[in-house]
Design an enzyme around this catalytic site. Structure first.
Site, PDB file in Angstrom:
ATOM      1  N   SER A 141      14.408  13.847   8.475  1.00 51.35           N
ATOM      2  CA  SER A 141      15.747  14.325   8.106  1.00 51.35           C
ATOM      3  C   SER A 141      16.240  13.958   6.713  1.00 51.35           C
ATOM      4  O   SER A 141      17.300  14.425   6.307  1.00 51.35           O
ATOM      5  CB  SER A 141      16.772  13.846   9.125  1.00 51.35           C
ATOM      6  OG  SER A 141      16.734  14.687  10.241  1.00 51.35           O
ATOM      7  N   SER A 157      18.079  16.933   9.253  1.00 46.49           N
ATOM      8  CA  SER A 157      19.470  17.012   9.640  1.00 46.49           C
ATOM      9  C   SER A 157      20.467  16.570   8.563  1.00 46.49           C
ATOM     10  O   SER A 157      21.656  16.878   8.677  1.00 46.49           O
ATOM     11  CB  SER A 157      19.689  16.134  10.878  1.00 46.49           C
ATOM     12  OG  SER A 157      19.432  14.775  10.585  1.00 46.49           O
ATOM     13  N   LYS A 202      26.081  10.451   4.745  1.00 49.18           N
ATOM     14  CA  LYS A 202      25.897  11.265   5.945  1.00 49.18           C
ATOM     15  C   LYS A 202      26.913  10.809   6.996  1.00 49.18           C
ATOM     16  O   LYS A 202      27.152   9.602   7.146  1.00 49.18           O
ATOM     17  CB  LYS A 202      24.462  11.068   6.461  1.00 49.18           C
ATOM     18  CG  LYS A 202      24.045  12.011   7.578  1.00 49.18           C
ATOM     19  CD  LYS A 202      22.567  11.791   7.928  1.00 49.18           C
ATOM     20  CE  LYS A 202      22.060  12.762   8.985  1.00 49.18           C
ATOM     21  NZ  LYS A 202      20.622  12.555   9.303  1.00 49.18           N
TER      22      LYS A 202
HETATM   23  N1  GLN Z   1      14.244  17.493  12.910  1.00 50.44           N
HETATM   24  C1  GLN Z   1      13.880  16.348  13.695  1.00 50.44           C
HETATM   25  C2  GLN Z   1      14.664  16.356  14.987  1.00 50.44           C
HETATM   26  O1  GLN Z   1      15.325  17.294  15.222  1.00 50.44           O
HETATM   27  C3  GLN Z   1      14.125  15.085  12.917  1.00 50.44           C
HETATM   28  C4  GLN Z   1      15.556  14.721  12.868  1.00 50.44           C
HETATM   29  C5  GLN Z   1      15.827  13.474  12.090  1.00 50.44           C
HETATM   30  O2  GLN Z   1      14.995  12.973  11.350  1.00 50.44           O
HETATM   31  N2  GLN Z   1      17.005  12.938  12.298  1.00 50.44           N
HETATM   32  O3  GLN Z   1      14.608  15.454  15.773  1.00 50.44           O
END
Ligand code: GLN
Length: 471
Positions: free
Chosen positions: A173, A149, A74
């Site tokens: 994510s 994400s 990532k």
């Molecule tokens: N979707 C969640 C957010 O927008 C979690 C994101 C993540 O785990 N990095 O914060």
């Protein structure tokens, strides 16, 4: 072929790491813009690493426990000399002067880091549509999102661009995109894997973990990247027992928790797969017990105060002086403002505003302070549940992969994607998503296995049993 077999073949000299890498590179090239899993492909570095593995084998040296395994990273993990953007314009052109611990561990283990994957800007989102460089598409249906994400990492594994990938999970994510792309995704216990060199979103929640096509591959990845790191003061100062070793132990005698007060909202096709999963574990000798975990109802609210608060503080460093983008202006203050205005996207700005508000003098106790108390109660709720059940089973995501653009102008609808994943991050516990058949439109459904602190061995026993029940 699992990665353990790949490693065995590379070590024996039966297959060349360089050959496997070139195959992956060709596959990436054939769908590069169609999927947009990568922000940057590390072709030269990866080729050199693959050749080095083959040379070690030829010399009779041990090339490492992940010899020849291709891995996608990532793009919020620092890679020395290689662009690390967090899919944000504000970091465009920045090349970190060091490798994150997971990156250096992978390299010394003989893994081939093949590229940096697309994400929602600074990991804020659930669809990878918030990337400043355009969305990633789900390889199983390119009109749909891969989740987020860590959408690029999930898509990379689902499309076969890399054997495995790493993501980060702050509120879901890793697990949610794994579910939407039909692969395995694990968020370990907070502190299980070093965060050194992971660009911080919400430091008390962030955790690195693997995406793989099987539970066994995920176990091997965690056995390699898990463990104490003196460079991360929050990493747990102990060695972890092997997860590969527990995979065959089955679920006989384990208590699997069914949460009776789980917030509604999961689609019927997703619910149905969860029921099949309960039945499969029961058939293998587990007991299903009913538990209450009110934490699930309050997780989202507490998270959307705590995570933005930490983010607003962590993202203060992007000021046009130390990293990437700088927009010149009349004086220093105007330069800070112009740089941040141009460099951050809408969702990141929304979080920074939410966070600074929650932390401001007049509202600190009412919002941030209260959210921390709720977090404590969530932790206690889980502890009570884990006295009655060894693991909890829930849907990972309320729905299968949705269409690109369908939630774009509705932040709340997007936030609801994480209802079932977020509470675990607040508690610091491990969780993983296991692909468990298909739902609407023939798209994959993930079942989430949750466990208490450092109960990864039990979580993996259940995950492996679920996987076997599909075979
Ligand atoms: N979707 C969640 C957010 O927008 C979690 C994101 C993540 O785990 N990095 O914060």
């Amino acid at each position: 072929m699992g990665i353990a077999e790949t490693v065995a073949q590379v070590k024996s000299g039966a297959v060349k790491a360089d050959f496997l890498f070139e195959q992956k590179l060709a596959l990436i090239a054939s769908r590069y813009t169609e999927i947009h899993a990568f922000n940057h492909v590390m072709a030269d570095e990866a080729r050199a690493a693959a050749v080095a593995v083959d040379e070690a084998v030829a010399r009779g040296d041990d090339p490492g426990p992940l010899a020849g395994v291709t891995v996608a990273l990532k793009d919020n993990m620092c890679t020395r000399g290689v662009p690390t953007t967090c899919s944000s314009k504000i970091l465009e052109g920045w090349r970190p002067p060091y490798d994150g611990t997971v990156v250096s561990t992978l390299k010394t283990s003989g893994a081939i880091a093949i590229g940096k994957t697309n994400l929602d800007e600074f990991a804020m989102g659930s669809s990878t549509e918030n990337s400043a460089f355009g969305p990633t598409r789900n390889p199983l249906d390119t009109n749909r999102v891969p989740g987020g994400s860590s959408g690029g990492s999930a898509a990379s594994v689902a499309a076969g661009f890399s054997d495995v990938a790493l993501g980060s999970d702050t509120g879901g994510s890793i697990r949610q995109p794994a579910a939407l792309c039909g692969v395995v995704g694990v968020k370990p216990t907070y502190g299980y894997v070093s965060r050194y060199g992971l660009v911080a979103f919400a430091s008390s929640l962030d955790q690195i973990g693997p995406f793989t096509t099987s539970v066994a591959d995920a176990a091997l990845m965690l056995d390699v990247i898990g463990g104490h790191d003196p460079l991360d003061s929050t990493s747990i100062p102990q060695a972890h027992p092997s997860l590969v070793d527990v995979l065959g132990q089955g679920v006989e005698g384990l208590r699997i928790g069914r949460i009776t007060d789980l917030p509604e909202g999961a689609d019927p096709d997703v619910q149905e797969r969860l029921e099949v999963a309960f039945d499969a574990l029961r058939a293998q000798g587990a007991t299903i017990v009913d538990v209450q975990v009110p934490a699930f109802t309050f997780g989202l609210t507490a998270y959307y105060l705590i995570a933005p608060a930490e983010a607003s503080s962590n993202l203060a460093r992007y000021d046009g002086v130390r990293y990437g983008l700088r927009v010149e202006a009349a004086d220093t203050n105007a330069m800070y403002g112009a740089t941040r205005e141009a460099g951050f996207g809408d969702e990141v700005k929304r979080r920074i505003m939410l966070g600074t508000y929650a932390l401001s003098a007049g509202y600190y106790d009412a919002y941030y302070g209260k959210a921390l108390k709720v977090r404590r109660l969530i932790h206690d709720d889980f502890d009570r549940a884990y006295q009655q059940a060894d693991v909890l089973l829930t849907p990972t995501s309320p729905s299968v992969a949705f269409e690109i653009g369908s939630k774009g102008d509705n932040p709340l609808a997007m936030y609801l994607c994480d209802t079932y994943t977020i509470p675990t991050n607040l508690a610091g516990h491990p969780g993983m998503s296991v692909p468990y058949g298909t739902g609407a439109h023939g798209l994959p459904v993930g079942v989430q296995v949750l466990a208490g602190t450092l109960q990864e061995p039990t979580m993996f026993r259940v995950a492996a049993s679920l996987e076997r029940s599909l075979a």
